[in-house]
Scaffold this motif. Structure first.
Motif: not given
Length: 573
Positions: A45-52, A194-200, A202-209
């Motif tokens: 879920a921390c992926g919503v705060l960016r990948l690093p 689980p919703l936050l985990a999935i969102s994290g 997805i957001d980490a993937g967009h940050d990677f791109d």
């Protein structure tokens, strides 16, 4: 195996102080695995705060699971919990079970193949080839290299594992006294995590791109795995899954072979009232035999020995039954059962037996009703009983329609006050109304709702009393008793209304009866007032022993409406 000892009819079964070892071990290992999954998903879920940020928090949040103690607990729990799950399947005599239990089994069986693929790519890849376990590397593997297979597979693993764990936790915790209070919080967490985990992810993937688009050399830094290494990991994963499938297949094959041998050489006959018989392999529980033969047989807890609704009276063959296990002994002791009463879900006959199920469904009851009963749950509720004073004098010298009008207005006022505060009216017997608050809220909210409903009711009935005294020379006087306690709450399909069953209703009714002796209007239990969050009012209190209740109840006596208003006003200030 130890045989049931000869016992005098009516002698109670003694309870054991210790819980069943297998259940405790399965629950403990399940909690460890669920804790690991929860920390993992919170990290996702921390992926919503960016990948690093996601990677930085991983070093802290998952550190305990990377220690020797953490890994021993994790892998030991995984092997133990999985082995006990397969053993539970092997031990079952058939899969004619409720849909929820079947779903739990299928979800559990589907988890290992998904975990194997993930574990091989991460842990085995790190062990064999020194591949990193960092989030940027994992996002690269799944989001960049396999967006249409790897990412959906990870989401599927996340959801299957989480749902399986939540079903198991609910089954284990639903009868705990604290569960109703915390159920709304737990349900919210079970949905949000689980919703936050999935969102994290997805957001980490967009940050990677986005990072790859800005830095042309970014993707080149992830060229850490050769095609040969990828092929080897894929082969290890495939072989591991084949081994697992072979193990599961061996369990079902062994199950089938055992059933065939026992059906042919060691069959047991369970006879029911009316002469109906179930011929089943030795090792079937009586409940499993009933389900196999299509005999109506209640089991509210799903055959886990946590209730007594599957109880049977053994008419013949008692000497062939094994002694009660720990779960059965505790339940039988709780209901003070005689020695010829056994729990059908726990006892597995060694020989022919003749039984009478004591709590079966009638002919008019449907499978939907049985499922509805099984969905009933134990909650802390506030039970409220209200009765009209001197109602027998109402018909004296008055027209029948006038008397009916008074009763109808009174009952309508009571029902409106209860339902307006979120309560449920369960029964109306003449001028006596039983209701409850709770089942869908915690004990504090239920208690407060009951007290506010009583305040509104008292105000309404005072106004009606003035009207009826003028028109019919009959002032309304009522008595009310309210208490907080545990009860089983369910919506009975046969009545289309919410109902409850428990000692709390009996106590509320007795408190209402005491209002006549004490010449007051309302009696509330002190426990309910304190749980509602109100300060003790400066009114009369008593401690009484109520018939059929083992402990004394401390009461708060309200003689005037001002007493109740003062209680509520104190809290408001």
């Amino acid at each position: 195996m130890t045989q049931a000892p000869e016992a005098i009819e009516g002698a109670p079964v003694k309870a054991s102080r210790f819980p069943p070892v297998e259940r405790t071990l399965r629950m403990t290992t399940g909690l460890i695995l669920f804790s690991f999954a929860t920390t993992h998903f919170l990290n996702h879920a921390c992926g919503v705060l960016r990948l690093p940020t996601m990677e930085a928090i991983r070093l802290v949040l998952l550190w305990p699971w990377r220690t020797y103690v953490g890994q021993t607990l994790l892998y030991g729990s995984l092997l133990t919990h999985g082995s006990l799950g397969l053993f539970a399947i092997y031990r079952r005599r058939h899969l004619r079970i409720p849909p929820a239990e079947l779903a739990q089994i299928l979800l559990g069986l589907s988890i290992p193949p998904l975990i194997i693929l993930h574990a091989v790519n991460v842990r085995v890849g790190h062990f064999l080839f020194g591949l990193p376990e960092s989030y940027p590397w994992l996002i690269y593997r799944y989001w960049h290299l396999s967006p249409f297979v790897g990412v959906p597979r990870q989401f599927l693993l996340l959801l299957v594992l989480w749902i399986h764990g939540c079903i198991g936790l609910r089954s284990a915790m639903r009868f705990k006294p604290w569960y109703p209070k915390w159920m709304p919080v737990l349900a919210a967490l079970a949905t949000v995590i689980p919703l936050l985990a999935i969102s994290g992810i997805i957001d980490a993937g967009h940050d990677f791109d986005a990072t790859a688009a800005q830095d042309r050399n970014f993707l080149a830094s992830f060229n850490l795995q050769s095609p040969a290494q990828a092929a080897m990991l894929a082969k290890i994963g495939e072989l591991s899954i084949l081994v697992y499938i072979g193990l599961v297949g061996a369990v079902f094959a062994g199950h089938g072979l055992r059933e065939w041998l026992q059906r042919r050489y060691r069959a047991v006959t369970v006879t029911y009232p009316g002469g109906k018989q179930a011929v089943v392999p030795r090792g079937f529980s009586i409940l499993e035999a009933s389900r196999w033969a299509g005999v109506s047989h209640m089991s509210m807890c799903g055959g886990r020995g946590r209730c007594s609704t599957c109880r049977v009276r053994v008419r013949a063959g008692l000497e062939t039954l094994p002694s009660p296990n720990v779960a059965e002994a505790n339940t039988l002791a709780a209901i003070q059962a005689e020695t010829n009463i056994r729990l059908a879900c726990q006892v597995r006959p060694h020989g022919d037996v003749d039984v009478t199920p004591l709590l079966t469904l009638g002919r008019w009851e449907t499978k939907a009703l049985a499922a509805n009963l099984s969905a009933s749950m134990e909650h802390e509720i506030a039970a409220l009983f209200i009765d009209l004073r001197d109602s027998t004098k109402l018909a004296d010298g008055r027209l029948p329609y006038d008397a009916f009008y008074v009763i109808d207005r009174y009952v309508g006022a009571v029902c409106h006050a209860v339902e307006a505060s979120g309560g449920h009216v369960t029964s109306i017997a003449g001028d006596g109304v039983m209701s409850f608050f709770g089942g869908d809220r915690d004990a504090r909210s239920a208690s407060r709702a009951a007290i506010f409903a009583l305040q509104e009711l008292w105000r309404t009935l005072d106004a009606l009393s003035t009207e009826f005294e003028s028109a019919f020379d009959f002032p309304l006087r009522f008595g009310a008793g309210c208490h907080l306690g545990l009860a089983v709450v369910g919506a009975l399909e046969s009545r289309q209304t919410a109902q409850f069953l428990g000692e709390v209703g009996n106590i509320a009714s007795r408190l209402e009866s005491l209002t006549k002796e004490l010449k007051c209007t309302m009696i509330l239990s002190r426990e309910m007032v304190e749980r509602a969050g109100f300060a003790m009012p400066p009114v009369e209190t008593r401690r009484v022993q109520i018939r059929s209740v083992s402990r004394q109840i401390e009461l708060i006596v309200f003689r005037t409406k001002d007493d109740l208003d003062h209680l509520i006003a104190q809290e408001a200030n």
